[in-house]
Design a protein around this motif. Structure first.
Motif, PDB file in Angstrom:
ATOM      1  N   ALA A   1       0.850  -1.183   0.000  1.00  0.00           N
ATOM      2  CA  ALA A   1       0.000   0.000   0.000  1.00  0.00           C
ATOM      3  C   ALA A   1       0.885   1.232   0.000  1.00  0.00           C
ATOM      4  N   ALA A   2       0.321   2.362  -0.436  1.00  0.00           N
ATOM      5  CA  ALA A   2       1.090   3.601  -0.462  1.00  0.00           C
ATOM      6  C   ALA A   2       0.192   4.749  -0.011  1.00  0.00           C
ATOM      7  N   GLY A   3       0.752   5.598   0.872  1.00  0.00           N
ATOM      8  CA  GLY A   3       0.027   6.787   1.302  1.00  0.00           C
ATOM      9  C   GLY A   3       0.204   7.884   0.251  1.00  0.00           C
ATOM     10  N   VAL A   4      -0.914   8.397  -0.271  1.00  0.00           N
ATOM     11  CA  VAL A   4      -0.814   9.419  -1.337  1.00  0.00           C
ATOM     12  C   VAL A   4      -1.753  10.588  -1.055  1.00  0.00           C
ATOM     13  N   HIS A   5      -1.285  11.771  -1.395  1.00  0.00           N
ATOM     14  CA  HIS A   5      -2.125  12.990  -1.301  1.00  0.00           C
ATOM     15  C   HIS A   5      -1.674  13.932  -2.415  1.00  0.00           C
ATOM     16  N   LEU A   6      -2.026  13.534  -3.640  1.00  0.00           N
ATOM     17  CA  LEU A   6      -1.547  14.264  -4.829  1.00  0.00           C
ATOM     18  C   LEU A   6      -2.707  15.058  -5.421  1.00  0.00           C
TER      19      LEU A   6
ATOM     20  N   ILE B   1      11.693  26.539   3.408  1.00  0.00           N
ATOM     21  CA  ILE B   1      12.251  25.192   3.224  1.00  0.00           C
ATOM     22  C   ILE B   1      11.204  24.348   2.514  1.00  0.00           C
ATOM     23  N   ASN B   2      11.599  23.770   1.387  1.00  0.00           N
ATOM     24  CA  ASN B   2      10.657  23.077   0.507  1.00  0.00           C
ATOM     25  C   ASN B   2      10.721  21.568   0.721  1.00  0.00           C
ATOM     26  N   ARG B   3       9.761  20.847   0.133  1.00  0.00           N
ATOM     27  CA  ARG B   3       9.776  19.383   0.136  1.00  0.00           C
ATOM     28  C   ARG B   3      10.298  18.873  -1.206  1.00  0.00           C
ATOM     29  N   GLN B   4      10.689  17.626  -1.228  1.00  0.00           N
ATOM     30  CA  GLN B   4      11.290  17.093  -2.450  1.00  0.00           C
ATOM     31  C   GLN B   4      10.273  16.952  -3.576  1.00  0.00           C
ATOM     32  N   ARG B   5      10.768  16.908  -4.809  1.00  0.00           N
ATOM     33  CA  ARG B   5       9.888  16.675  -5.951  1.00  0.00           C
ATOM     34  C   ARG B   5       9.183  15.329  -5.792  1.00  0.00           C
ATOM     35  N   GLY B   6       7.918  15.286  -6.141  1.00  0.00           N
ATOM     36  CA  GLY B   6       7.165  14.031  -6.017  1.00  0.00           C
ATOM     37  C   GLY B   6       6.405  13.948  -4.712  1.00  0.00           C
ATOM     38  N   ALA B   7       6.678  14.863  -3.776  1.00  0.00           N
ATOM     39  CA  ALA B   7       5.931  14.883  -2.527  1.00  0.00           C
ATOM     40  C   ALA B   7       4.600  15.596  -2.749  1.00  0.00           C
ATOM     41  N   GLY B   8       3.538  15.105  -2.148  1.00  0.00           N
ATOM     42  CA  GLY B   8       2.225  15.739  -2.284  1.00  0.00           C
ATOM     43  C   GLY B   8       2.250  17.171  -1.765  1.00  0.00           C
ATOM     44  N   THR B   9       2.998  17.397  -0.694  1.00  0.00           N
ATOM     45  CA  THR B   9       3.075  18.736  -0.113  1.00  0.00           C
ATOM     46  C   THR B   9       3.761  19.710  -1.082  1.00  0.00           C
ATOM     47  N   ARG B  10       4.730  19.206  -1.828  1.00  0.00           N
ATOM     48  CA  ARG B  10       5.393  20.027  -2.845  1.00  0.00           C
ATOM     49  C   ARG B  10       4.381  20.434  -3.919  1.00  0.00           C
ATOM     50  N   LEU B  11       3.577  19.470  -4.352  1.00  0.00           N
ATOM     51  CA  LEU B  11       2.558  19.768  -5.375  1.00  0.00           C
ATOM     52  C   LEU B  11       1.560  20.806  -4.863  1.00  0.00           C
ATOM     53  N   LEU B  12       1.179  20.649  -3.578  1.00  0.00           N
ATOM     54  CA  LEU B  12       0.249  21.613  -2.981  1.00  0.00           C
ATOM     55  C   LEU B  12       0.858  23.018  -2.988  1.00  0.00           C
ATOM     56  N   PHE B  13       2.134  23.095  -2.632  1.00  0.00           N
ATOM     57  CA  PHE B  13       2.816  24.389  -2.610  1.00  0.00           C
ATOM     58  C   PHE B  13       2.851  24.996  -4.021  1.00  0.00           C
ATOM     59  N   ASP B  14       3.181  24.150  -5.005  1.00  0.00           N
ATOM     60  CA  ASP B  14       3.204  24.623  -6.391  1.00  0.00           C
ATOM     61  C   ASP B  14       1.821  25.122  -6.819  1.00  0.00           C
ATOM     62  N   TYR B  15       0.803  24.419  -6.393  1.00  0.00           N
ATOM     63  CA  TYR B  15      -0.582  24.794  -6.723  1.00  0.00           C
ATOM     64  C   TYR B  15      -0.920  26.159  -6.116  1.00  0.00           C
ATOM     65  N   LEU B  16      -0.487  26.353  -4.848  1.00  0.00           N
ATOM     66  CA  LEU B  16      -0.737  27.637  -4.188  1.00  0.00           C
ATOM     67  C   LEU B  16      -0.009  28.767  -4.902  1.00  0.00           C
ATOM     68  N   LEU B  17       1.235  28.503  -5.299  1.00  0.00           N
ATOM     69  CA  LEU B  17       2.019  29.517  -6.017  1.00  0.00           C
ATOM     70  C   LEU B  17       1.333  29.871  -7.337  1.00  0.00           C
ATOM     71  N   LYS B  18       0.886  28.847  -8.031  1.00  0.00           N
ATOM     72  CA  LYS B  18       0.277  29.056  -9.337  1.00  0.00           C
ATOM     73  C   LYS B  18      -1.016  29.876  -9.205  1.00  0.00           C
ATOM     74  N   GLN B  19      -1.806  29.515  -8.208  1.00  0.00           N
ATOM     75  CA  GLN B  19      -3.053  30.251  -7.992  1.00  0.00           C
ATOM     76  C   GLN B  19      -2.778  31.721  -7.689  1.00  0.00           C
ATOM     77  N   ALA B  20      -1.699  31.967  -6.954  1.00  0.00           N
ATOM     78  CA  ALA B  20      -1.357  33.336  -6.587  1.00  0.00           C
ATOM     79  C   ALA B  20      -0.537  34.015  -7.669  1.00  0.00           C
ATOM     80  N   GLY B  21      -0.179  33.290  -8.719  1.00  0.00           N
ATOM     81  CA  GLY B  21       0.589  33.852  -9.818  1.00  0.00           C
ATOM     82  C   GLY B  21       2.011  34.231  -9.429  1.00  0.00           C
ATOM     83  N   ILE B  22       2.614  33.427  -8.556  1.00  0.00           N
ATOM     84  CA  ILE B  22       3.993  33.724  -8.105  1.00  0.00           C
ATOM     85  C   ILE B  22       4.973  32.782  -8.793  1.00  0.00           C
ATOM     86  N   ASP B  23       6.058  33.323  -9.308  1.00  0.00           N
ATOM     87  CA  ASP B  23       7.143  32.533  -9.897  1.00  0.00           C
ATOM     88  C   ASP B  23       7.919  31.848  -8.766  1.00  0.00           C
ATOM     89  N   PRO B  24       8.053  30.515  -8.800  1.00  0.00           N
ATOM     90  CA  PRO B  24       8.751  29.809  -7.717  1.00  0.00           C
ATOM     91  C   PRO B  24      10.113  30.415  -7.401  1.00  0.00           C
TER      92      PRO B  24
END
Lengths: 635, 635
Positions: free
Chosen positions: B451-456, B514-537
């Motif tokens: 099994a795998a814990g996922v939150h993507l 401090i960021n999370r590694q690529r492939g982490a769900g939390t990283r994707l969430l952060f990217d999503y928040l940045l995108k919604q706010a229109g901020i360049d990482p």
């Protein structure tokens, strides 16, 4: 007090399941210092309280710097740094100053003067730094609940700031030996007394399985006394073991006591041995009535007490390793009962050969000698010689594979040889089975032993061993190496009250002789003596009563059931008996040529040839080592 | 004080052999009560002093008779016997009267009156009699020398009248931790302090191997103090272990101390980890300088201290069990050094798949988590993914086979789940590896996890998990079962000094993220928040610094190297940090349909569905269990 005369035939698995279903433990928990928690079982999951390290630390001997201030450094453009301003000296494990974020290894630094260092390569941020929590991070799960703590777990717990751990208390296991004939073990045992040793064995196993044995002392065979012993045990202990009195005889009180105080779940399981076991519950605590015969008792202990202790601790049971072996002998079984047969295993010529030990449940030594246990299902009639079966291992396979298997006639010097071999190479073992000289030759022929002790006198030639080995090992190259010459003689009570000197003296009235089994070298010697004297064997009273070793013969004389037997001096000595020398015989080790030339064979030869071994043997008395280790014959 | 800067590259086997050849132990011996001798090693072969039983005893409940007086008994001609004249009543274990030589079972006796019994079958001599020495016969070898005493051995010794046994004394093993930064373990560790825990780990292993650990207290990094600690240790102990200071740095005194007091045999072995070890002899006693990093230290301890202890005791070393596994990932190695890689093993879909843990020698937890050790010879460059290799087991294979392997994203509730599963079935275990949500999906695809814990979060649909699982598991039937909904938020120092509320606040000057590694769900969430706010990482300072878990992010904030990170409430709580909620996300367990429907999958589902599990999760804070255990999606 109700009477119940017959034992049930409950299948073992069913009895085990009934017990575990009926028991509801409320396991106690305690907090103990982590440093004392080796082998204990965690009562909860344990999380780190602090991080390790809890500061950024240097991972190297070197200097700490701010990485961004080193980016211009280059081979062609060295960068000079000032101590205290641009860098600090750090050793492995030192904290990194707040203003720095990288470490440069001392090997990559060029010292200009005391305060000025030069680098030719930039540092990248966080290089050579052990970050906070690299080892253990606060909040992290270190070990789950129900985990048996290993040394490394203790380290991680201490690193994570966990100085005390919640562990499951060890279940208290009461041990109540019962029996009017029982006495504490001692050197002088009177007639009718039995030393109480099962309790020590139980305590050892309970400890091994993670419980706390509580030895409650011997109780005599008295219903009220046993009842009150059980009552007081269930008050303070979690599991109660009663020993003996678990069957259905007139003095077997266990089932009645459990029945009066609580509930009997099972009385009698369909196993051999181990059948007369009582399993019950008193005040919610399991009470197990174990059979009196040692082997039955130890098996039943493992069947019932082990799962109870594991259940209490909340840990899983690890089954014994199993191994596939070839049966060297047929093993029969009856339908309807699961059979448990103690086995020896020998690794001979690349094969694992297993043979059954005695199935007498009274022989503790058979458990000591066993390499494993063969379990025969209730539906099976047993297995044929040569069949492949699974055996549960009592000893590690690695050890079995390094064991030289000696068969044949017994001699006390074999014990010395075993000790000397193991001393010469701690990875080697020597085990010996006593099946008589002829049995030994057959074991070599069947590939079940590496070597066999033989002392077979050829009536026609007066020569030892050679003709017999040739006859039975026509197709197998073999050698005979001398172990010893030894005195055989009459073993008689002290003072030799019947004045036995010659074989003719055995014909006197009212003299009871004790003989050795057919195939034993000593039996052949006796037959030879009779023939020379022209005596018909049937004139010897006791000629047909056979015993299997020198020591058993001596025991019979010491016990007064025989007046005389033929055997070796050391056996007479062991029982403080007198000895009348009759003949000197040659005792050789018979080996296949293949084993003789193998690494193991070489160890054996060099040990036999050593002076220290010969000295030990001769100091026993009754032996000559004039040819010990010498190659007598090679086919 | 001579300086020696470079470490040797001595092959491990050579270093071990050198040491064992140089050491000559004169092992001490002591006599201890047999009842206390469990696990001890015999110093001599032990022989029985008395026979057990030492009288002829009844093997049955019944009557004792003289066999020859019963020969006329027949069904058609019953024989009447008189109590006290012709027979006596005997219970199992009772001595047989001298004038009798057989026992008839009570079942085969017909009672006419109190004093008259009738039999219809003759008895044969010695029937139902336990003869003298049946169990143990005086003079018989009970156990050889160098034998580790088991519970059953103690029984046989006591039965044979051996109340005291000569055993090899446990070798005294001095443990000397050195290091100015070391402090005894405590809850509050100051900056620059390291709790001394290696000593406890050493003591645990020494005990396990049969030695007696003697903890001699922390010694600071001072040449003279270390020297005098070694001098006094060799006076009273048999083996001396020094910890840390075994390398070639300026504060590494071990090699110089051993060199001055005695002889250095080896300084540096060709292994990774474990290279900086010092092996020497002082006053004939072995002195081992163990590396400071925990993993290196524990490996080197096993390489050198274990054989020394076994050598002292004169017992053979049993190697760990090995098992063949398939590598889930490539494992690289350099030529010239033997590599020791800690591995996890998962039994998934009938195959054993092993993956390497971190190779950082500083991570104690990697030893705690390891299921086994992969040994890569010095001549190998490593192994490819999919290759079959042998692994030495740290845990019993039976346990590994019963372990559910969880991969994917980390969440604190997984620890609760593991505990609840083991409680529901003590034979089952749940282990989890933290590789991020994407890593988890790939592990399921490769058959490495149950099994795998996922939150993507799918940026396009706002939906969780389904689209990702479909994309990567097109060929594998799978299900998604909800574990929890959880709060993600900003983890910030206490009092939120930089007033971070929204993702826009992270653009302030001098804020380090401090960021999370690529492939982490939390990283994707952060990217999503940045995108919604229109901020360049790249406008976020620290966007490229990746950490691998919620706890590591919280540790960075607590350590002051970051001002903010995105993570879960429980991680903030673990470090006493503040938490600003940002979003609720769905965290599911992804499983193959096959596992979901298996016995193990059913246990998992029923545990998740239980009220007690949900209550425990919600009491953590930051979680909702409104869908816990619900089947969200089946492909």
């Amino acid at each position: 007090m109700k009477r119940k005369i017959y034992l049930e035939d409950t299948p073992l698995k069913e009895a085990q399941k009934k017990l575990l279903t009926a028991v509801e433990f409320a396991a106690r928990m305690e907090r103990i210092p982590t440093v004392d928690a080796l082998g204990r079982v965690t009562a909860e999951p344990i999380f780190a309280v602090v991080s390790m390290p809890n500061f950024h630390a240097s991972a190297m001997d070197g200097i700490s710097v701010k990485a961004s201030q080193t980016y211009s450094a280059h081979e062609k453009n060295p960068l000079r740094l000032k101590k205290g301003v641009d860098f600090r000296i750090v050793d492995t494990g030192d904290p990194i100053p707040d203003e720095h974020d990288a470490v440069i290894m001392i090997e990559n630094v060029h010292m200009i003067d005391e305060d000025t260092y030069e680098i030719i390569e930039p540092a990248s941020p966080w290089q050579h730094i052990r970050q906070i929590g690299e080892d253990v991070v606060a909040g992290e799960l270190i070990v789950p609940a129900s985990h048996v703590l290993r040394p490394v777990d203790l380290g991680a717990l201490l690193a994570g700031g966990v100085l005390e751990v919640p562990v499951v208390s060890k279940p208290q296991v009461a041990i109540i030996p019962t029996g009017t004939e029982l006495v504490p073990p001692r050197r002088r045992i009177e007639r009718g007394e039995i030393p109480e040793f099962n309790g020590t064995v139980f305590a050892g196993y309970v400890q091994t399985w993670g419980g706390e044995p509580v030895y409650r002392g011997i109780v005599e065979d008295n219903y009220e006394k046993i009842k009150s012993a059980v009552q007081s045990a269930v008050e303070t202990c979690d599991i109660v073991l009663l020993n003996a009195g678990s069957s259905a005889g007139s003095e077997d009180f266990t089932v009645h006591v459990i029945g009066e105080l609580g509930e009997v779940l099972t009385h009698g399981v369909a196993t051999r041995p181990g059948k007369p076991v009582v399993v019950g519950i008193v005040d919610g605590k399991p009470v197990i009535g174990l059979p009196g015969y040692p082997v039955s008792a130890y098996l039943a202990l493992e069947w019932f007490a082990r799962p109870l202790i594991h259940h209490y601790l909340g840990i899983s049971e690890i089954e014994r390793d199993k191994v596939k072996v070839t049966l060297g002998r047929r093993v029969v079984s009856v339908m309807g009962a699961e059979d448990f047969v103690r086995m020896t295993i020998g690794a001979v010529g690349g094969k694992l050969i297993a043979n059954p030990l005695t199935r007498n449940a009274g022989v503790t030594m058979s458990m000591v000698r066993a390499d494993g246990l063969l379990r025969i299902p209730a539906t099976s009639l047993g297995y044929e010689q040569g069949e492949e079966v699974d055996i549960e291992l009592y000893r590690p396979l690695q050890q079995i594979e390094k064991t030289m298997v000696l068969s044949g006639s017994h001699d006390m010097t074999l014990d010395l040889l075993a000790t000397a071999v193991h001393k010469a190479d701690p990875n080697r073992f020597l085990s010996s089975a006593h099946v008589g000289s002829m049995g030994g030759i057959l074991a070599i022929r069947k590939g079940e032993a590496h070597a066999a002790g033989v002392h077979l006198l050829d009536e026609n030639t007066g020569e030892y061993n050679v003709s017999f080995a040739r006859q039975y090992l026509a197709d197998t190259p073999f050698v005979l190496v001398n172990l010893v010459y030894r005195q055989q003689g009459w073993i008689v009570p002290q003072g030799n009250p019947r004045h036995i000197q010659t074989v003719e003296d055995l014909q006197q009235e009212n003299i009871t002789y004790i003989n050795r089994q057919r195939g034993a070298g000593t039996r052949l010697l006796f037959d030879y003596l009779l023939k020379q004297a022209g005596i018909d064997p049937q004139q010897i009273y006791g000629y047909n009563r056979e015993d299997f070793s020198h020591l058993s013969v001596a025991a019979a004389v010491a016990g007064g059931t025989a007046d005389c037997g033929l055997g070796i001096l050391s056996a007479a000595k062991a029982f403080g008996l007198d000895f009348v020398p009759v003949a000197e015989e040659r005792y050789d080790l018979l080996m296949t040529k293949q084993f003789y030339e193998s690494e193991g064979g070489q160890v054996l030869r060099s040990v036999m040839a050593s002076d220290s071994f010969k000295q030990q043997v001769e100091s026993l008395g009754g032996y000559s080592c004039r040819d010990t280790g010498r190659l007598i014959f090679a086919s």
